[in-house]
Motif scaffolding. Structure first.
Motif, PDB file in Angstrom:
ATOM      1  N   GLY A  73      -7.175  -3.161   0.268  1.00  0.00           N
ATOM      2  CA  GLY A  73      -8.303  -4.039  -0.068  1.00  0.00           C
ATOM      3  C   GLY A  73      -9.176  -3.475  -1.180  1.00  0.00           C
ATOM      4  N   VAL A 127      -7.764  -4.866  -4.462  1.00  0.00           N
ATOM      5  CA  VAL A 127      -7.516  -6.310  -4.587  1.00  0.00           C
ATOM      6  C   VAL A 127      -8.243  -6.904  -5.787  1.00  0.00           C
ATOM      7  CG1 VAL A 127      -8.105  -8.528  -3.519  1.00  0.00           C
ATOM      8  CG2 VAL A 127      -6.916  -6.799  -2.197  1.00  0.00           C
ATOM      9  N   GLU A 128      -9.519  -6.512  -5.950  1.00  0.00           N
ATOM     10  CA  GLU A 128     -10.294  -7.115  -7.039  1.00  0.00           C
ATOM     11  C   GLU A 128      -9.934  -6.531  -8.411  1.00  0.00           C
ATOM     12  OE1 GLU A 128     -14.522  -8.007  -5.416  1.00  0.00           O
ATOM     13  OE2 GLU A 128     -13.484  -6.653  -4.028  1.00  0.00           O
ATOM     14  N   ILE A 173      -4.449  -6.155  -7.610  1.00  0.00           N
ATOM     15  CA  ILE A 173      -3.276  -5.726  -6.825  1.00  0.00           C
ATOM     16  C   ILE A 173      -3.416  -6.310  -5.424  1.00  0.00           C
ATOM     17  CG2 ILE A 173      -1.968  -3.757  -5.928  1.00  0.00           C
ATOM     18  CD1 ILE A 173      -3.182  -2.059  -8.192  1.00  0.00           C
ATOM     19  N   PRO A 174      -2.539  -7.248  -5.046  1.00  0.00           N
ATOM     20  CA  PRO A 174      -2.687  -7.890  -3.732  1.00  0.00           C
ATOM     21  C   PRO A 174      -2.469  -6.907  -2.582  1.00  0.00           C
ATOM     22  CG  PRO A 174      -1.013  -9.008  -5.072  1.00  0.00           C
ATOM     23  CD  PRO A 174      -1.355  -7.731  -5.763  1.00  0.00           C
ATOM     24  N   TYR A 186      -0.904  -5.891   1.200  1.00  0.00           N
ATOM     25  CA  TYR A 186       0.456  -5.995   1.713  1.00  0.00           C
ATOM     26  C   TYR A 186       0.763  -7.423   2.178  1.00  0.00           C
ATOM     27  CZ  TYR A 186       4.602  -4.745   4.384  1.00  0.00           C
ATOM     28  OH  TYR A 186       5.874  -4.669   4.856  1.00  0.00           O
ATOM     29  N   ARG A 187      -0.238  -8.001   2.885  1.00  0.00           N
ATOM     30  CA  ARG A 187      -0.026  -9.341   3.438  1.00  0.00           C
ATOM     31  C   ARG A 187      -0.542 -10.448   2.533  1.00  0.00           C
ATOM     32  NH1 ARG A 187      -1.056  -5.500   6.381  1.00  0.00           N
ATOM     33  NH2 ARG A 187       0.378  -4.956   8.032  1.00  0.00           N
ATOM     34  N   ARG A 195       6.501  -2.211  -9.325  1.00  0.00           N
ATOM     35  CA  ARG A 195       5.121  -1.961  -8.932  1.00  0.00           C
ATOM     36  C   ARG A 195       4.372  -1.183 -10.024  1.00  0.00           C
ATOM     37  NH1 ARG A 195       2.913  -1.544  -3.614  1.00  0.00           N
ATOM     38  NH2 ARG A 195       1.875  -3.323  -4.518  1.00  0.00           N
ATOM     39  N   PHE A 210       0.881  -2.289 -11.636  1.00  0.00           N
ATOM     40  CA  PHE A 210      -0.291  -1.399 -11.598  1.00  0.00           C
ATOM     41  C   PHE A 210      -0.806  -1.114 -13.004  1.00  0.00           C
ATOM     42  CE2 PHE A 210       0.994   0.911  -7.359  1.00  0.00           C
ATOM     43  CZ  PHE A 210       0.857  -0.289  -6.675  1.00  0.00           C
ATOM     44  N   ASN A 246      -3.444   4.008  -0.692  1.00  0.00           N
ATOM     45  CA  ASN A 246      -2.895   3.311  -1.853  1.00  0.00           C
ATOM     46  C   ASN A 246      -1.998   4.222  -2.686  1.00  0.00           C
ATOM     47  OD1 ASN A 246      -4.348   1.180  -0.972  1.00  0.00           O
ATOM     48  ND2 ASN A 246      -5.972   1.350  -2.489  1.00  0.00           N
ATOM     49  N   HIS A 276      -0.074   8.368   1.285  1.00  0.00           N
ATOM     50  CA  HIS A 276       1.281   7.831   1.119  1.00  0.00           C
ATOM     51  C   HIS A 276       1.872   8.155  -0.250  1.00  0.00           C
ATOM     52  CE1 HIS A 276      -0.001   4.600   4.275  1.00  0.00           C
ATOM     53  NE2 HIS A 276       0.293   5.758   4.822  1.00  0.00           N
ATOM     54  N   VAL A 282      -1.754   0.053   9.922  1.00  0.00           N
ATOM     55  CA  VAL A 282      -0.729   1.004   9.470  1.00  0.00           C
ATOM     56  C   VAL A 282      -1.091   2.395  10.001  1.00  0.00           C
ATOM     57  CG1 VAL A 282       0.367   2.058   7.427  1.00  0.00           C
ATOM     58  CG2 VAL A 282      -0.228  -0.366   7.399  1.00  0.00           C
ATOM     59  N   ASN A 296     -15.031  -4.228   4.860  1.00  0.00           N
ATOM     60  CA  ASN A 296     -13.777  -4.972   4.760  1.00  0.00           C
ATOM     61  C   ASN A 296     -14.077  -6.453   4.574  1.00  0.00           C
ATOM     62  OD1 ASN A 296     -10.939  -4.221   4.887  1.00  0.00           O
ATOM     63  ND2 ASN A 296     -10.777  -5.700   6.546  1.00  0.00           N
ATOM     64  N   GLY A 306     -17.293  -8.211   3.634  1.00  0.00           N
ATOM     65  CA  GLY A 306     -17.440  -8.760   2.284  1.00  0.00           C
ATOM     66  C   GLY A 306     -16.476  -8.074   1.339  1.00  0.00           C
ATOM     67  N   ALA A 330     -15.162  -5.490  -1.342  1.00  0.00           N
ATOM     68  CA  ALA A 330     -15.452  -4.075  -1.577  1.00  0.00           C
ATOM     69  C   ALA A 330     -16.334  -3.885  -2.817  1.00  0.00           C
ATOM     70  CB  ALA A 330     -14.141  -3.306  -1.756  1.00  0.00           C
TER      71      ALA A 330
HETATM   72  P1  NAD Z   1      -3.578  -4.106   4.540  1.00  0.00           P
HETATM   73  O1  NAD Z   1      -2.919  -4.965   3.507  1.00  0.00           O
HETATM   74  O2  NAD Z   1      -2.987  -3.983   5.880  1.00  0.00           O
HETATM   75  O3  NAD Z   1      -5.111  -4.551   4.739  1.00  0.00           O
HETATM   76  C1  NAD Z   1      -5.976  -4.725   3.658  1.00  0.00           C
HETATM   77  C2  NAD Z   1      -7.341  -5.123   4.175  1.00  0.00           C
HETATM   78  O4  NAD Z   1      -8.164  -5.293   3.031  1.00  0.00           O
HETATM   79  C3  NAD Z   1      -7.361  -6.441   4.962  1.00  0.00           C
HETATM   80  O5  NAD Z   1      -7.988  -6.221   6.214  1.00  0.00           O
HETATM   81  C4  NAD Z   1      -8.192  -7.384   4.091  1.00  0.00           C
HETATM   82  O6  NAD Z   1      -9.089  -8.179   4.845  1.00  0.00           O
HETATM   83  C5  NAD Z   1      -9.004  -6.405   3.259  1.00  0.00           C
HETATM   84  N1  NAD Z   1      -9.399  -6.935   1.959  1.00  0.00           N
HETATM   85  C6  NAD Z   1      -8.755  -7.843   1.171  1.00  0.00           C
HETATM   86  N2  NAD Z   1      -9.443  -8.043   0.043  1.00  0.00           N
HETATM   87  C7  NAD Z   1     -10.542  -7.243   0.115  1.00  0.00           C
HETATM   88  C8  NAD Z   1     -11.646  -7.017  -0.746  1.00  0.00           C
HETATM   89  N3  NAD Z   1     -11.766  -7.638  -1.932  1.00  0.00           N
HETATM   90  N4  NAD Z   1     -12.612  -6.163  -0.352  1.00  0.00           N
HETATM   91  C9  NAD Z   1     -12.524  -5.526   0.856  1.00  0.00           C
HETATM   92  N5  NAD Z   1     -11.502  -5.712   1.716  1.00  0.00           N
HETATM   93  C10 NAD Z   1     -10.515  -6.548   1.329  1.00  0.00           C
HETATM   94  O7  NAD Z   1      -3.756  -2.714   3.812  1.00  0.00           O
HETATM   95  P2  NAD Z   1      -3.712  -1.252   4.393  1.00  0.00           P
HETATM   96  O8  NAD Z   1      -4.546  -1.187   5.635  1.00  0.00           O
HETATM   97  O9  NAD Z   1      -4.072  -0.378   3.246  1.00  0.00           O
HETATM   98  O10 NAD Z   1      -2.182  -1.034   4.800  1.00  0.00           O
HETATM   99  C11 NAD Z   1      -1.073  -1.575   4.060  1.00  0.00           C
HETATM  100  C12 NAD Z   1      -0.101  -0.555   3.468  1.00  0.00           C
HETATM  101  O11 NAD Z   1       0.468  -1.028   2.202  1.00  0.00           O
HETATM  102  C13 NAD Z   1      -0.777   0.734   3.091  1.00  0.00           C
HETATM  103  O12 NAD Z   1       0.119   1.770   3.136  1.00  0.00           O
HETATM  104  C14 NAD Z   1      -1.205   0.423   1.649  1.00  0.00           C
HETATM  105  O13 NAD Z   1      -1.589   1.501   0.933  1.00  0.00           O
HETATM  106  C15 NAD Z   1       0.051  -0.246   1.101  1.00  0.00           C
HETATM  107  N6  NAD Z   1      -0.320  -1.057  -0.074  1.00  0.00           N
HETATM  108  C16 NAD Z   1      -0.853  -0.399  -1.154  1.00  0.00           C
HETATM  109  C17 NAD Z   1      -1.283  -1.118  -2.260  1.00  0.00           C
HETATM  110  C18 NAD Z   1      -1.861  -0.349  -3.404  1.00  0.00           C
HETATM  111  O14 NAD Z   1      -1.441   0.787  -3.669  1.00  0.00           O
HETATM  112  N7  NAD Z   1      -2.858  -0.898  -4.098  1.00  0.00           N
HETATM  113  C19 NAD Z   1      -1.189  -2.518  -2.250  1.00  0.00           C
HETATM  114  C20 NAD Z   1      -0.614  -3.159  -1.132  1.00  0.00           C
HETATM  115  C21 NAD Z   1      -0.194  -2.400  -0.031  1.00  0.00           C
END
Ligand code: NAD
Length: 261
Positions: free
Chosen positions: A23, A26-27, A30-31, A33-34, A66, A70, A101, A118, A191, A213, A240, A242
């Motif tokens: 999360g 995300v902004e 980078i989306p 995982y879900r 990826r 990135f 991340n 990781h 995770v 979150n 809200g 991040a």
């Molecule tokens: P997750 O995808 O399980 O959860 C992400 C959380 O972030 C969610 O609860 C969501 O509500 C929240 N979120 C979404 N947008 C947000 C925002 N703008 N501000 C604040 N919160 C926000 O992620 P996780 O718990 O990190 O676990 C997933 C696994 O996949 C981890 O190992 C992760 O590092 C990896 N992953 C990494 C990247 C990356 O490197 N950027 C991207 C996707 C997944």
């Protein structure tokens, strides 16, 4: 008010543990995982220890996809706020930032305290001699280790593939016993082992446990059902984005550090 939760530090200096997840980025584009359009989800099955042994091309292709994603992204104001917080308070507090991340946006923001649980795609690992070194170009069969000169499939991304153990658990777990302020940002708590960190810090008596979150912890997140809010491990929850919430939270934590001696 955070000051109602703590009157003095447990050790001589405050110990701050920041845990970040998908999360946070995300902004930056980078989306999660879900999240919609997530390459992480599509590529996950390829990023496994089994494939690294049997069809390494699959791991390399998924990693390269990826890396391209990135490379198009820049740190956002939440990455920058962590970097700024670390710069401002590293002489007054012990601050550790553990990210789940595998992107390197924290480093790009200037965060000098970040550790990748990781691993990170910008770091390479030689499977032959164990050396780690900055990635050059894309992953492919035949890349050479700069240390032992091994080729073929020796050089791989230094990321924790499915079936491998996360980095740093030998020092992270004991550190959680000492934490005064635990801050989780942008992580769903689904995770493991990261999902257990806040429970460990809580069990060890960490007085302030903050979650930043977009959504409230989900039923399976952090091991607690949401209907029983009293028992989930965070005692401060700020929902809200991040980029807007984290800078304010870190300012508040900074004020607390300035005011408790
Ligand atoms: P997750 O995808 O399980 O959860 C992400 C959380 O972030 C969610 O609860 C969501 O509500 C929240 N979120 C979404 N947008 C947000 C925002 N703008 N501000 C604040 N919160 C926000 O992620 P996780 O718990 O990190 O676990 C997933 C696994 O996949 C981890 O190992 C992760 O590092 C990896 N992953 C990494 C990247 C990356 O490197 N950027 C991207 C996707 C997944």
């Amino acid at each position: 008010m955070l000051s109602t939760l703590i009157k003095k530090w447990r050790g001589e200096r405050p110990s701050i543990f920041i845990l970040s997840g998908a999360g946070l980025s995300v902004e930056s584009g980078i989306p999660t995982y879900r999240g919609a359009g997530s390459d992480a989800k599509n590529d996950s099955p390829s990023l496994s220890k089994g494939y690294m042994r049997s069809i390494p091309e699959k791991v390399f292709e998924a990693s390269n996809r990826r890396i391209r994603d990135f490379d198009a992204c820049k740190p956002n104001s939440a990455h920058l706020a962590i970097a700024q917080f670390v710069r401002a308070y590293r002489l007054k507090a012990d601050i550790i930032h553990v990210t789940q991340n595998i992107d390197s946006l924290c480093e790009e923001a200037g965060d000098t305290s970040v550790f990748h649980l990781h691993g990170a795609l910008n770091q390479s690992l030689c499977q032959k001699c164990g050396a780690t070194f900055p990635r050059k170009g894309f992953y492919k069969i035949g890349n050479q280790c700069p240390k032992c000169k091994a080729k073929f499939t020796a050089v791989r991304p230094d990321v924790v593939l499915f079936g491998e153990t996360p980095h740093g658990l030998d020092w992270i777990l004991p550190y959680l016993d000492e934490v005064d302020i635990f801050i989780a940002v942008g992580t769903s708590g689904t995770v493991y082992p990261a999902a257990d960190f806040v429970k460990m810090a809580t069990a060890a008596g960490a007085p302030i446990r903050i979650l930043v979150n977009k959504e409230a912890p989900i039923a399976s997140g952090f091991g607690y059902p949401m209907m029983d809010e009293e028992s989930h491990s965070f005692n401060v929850v700020r929902l809200g984005n991040a980029t807007s919430v984290l800078p304010m939270v870190l300012k508040e934590v900074g004020k607390l550090i300035d005011n408790i001696h």
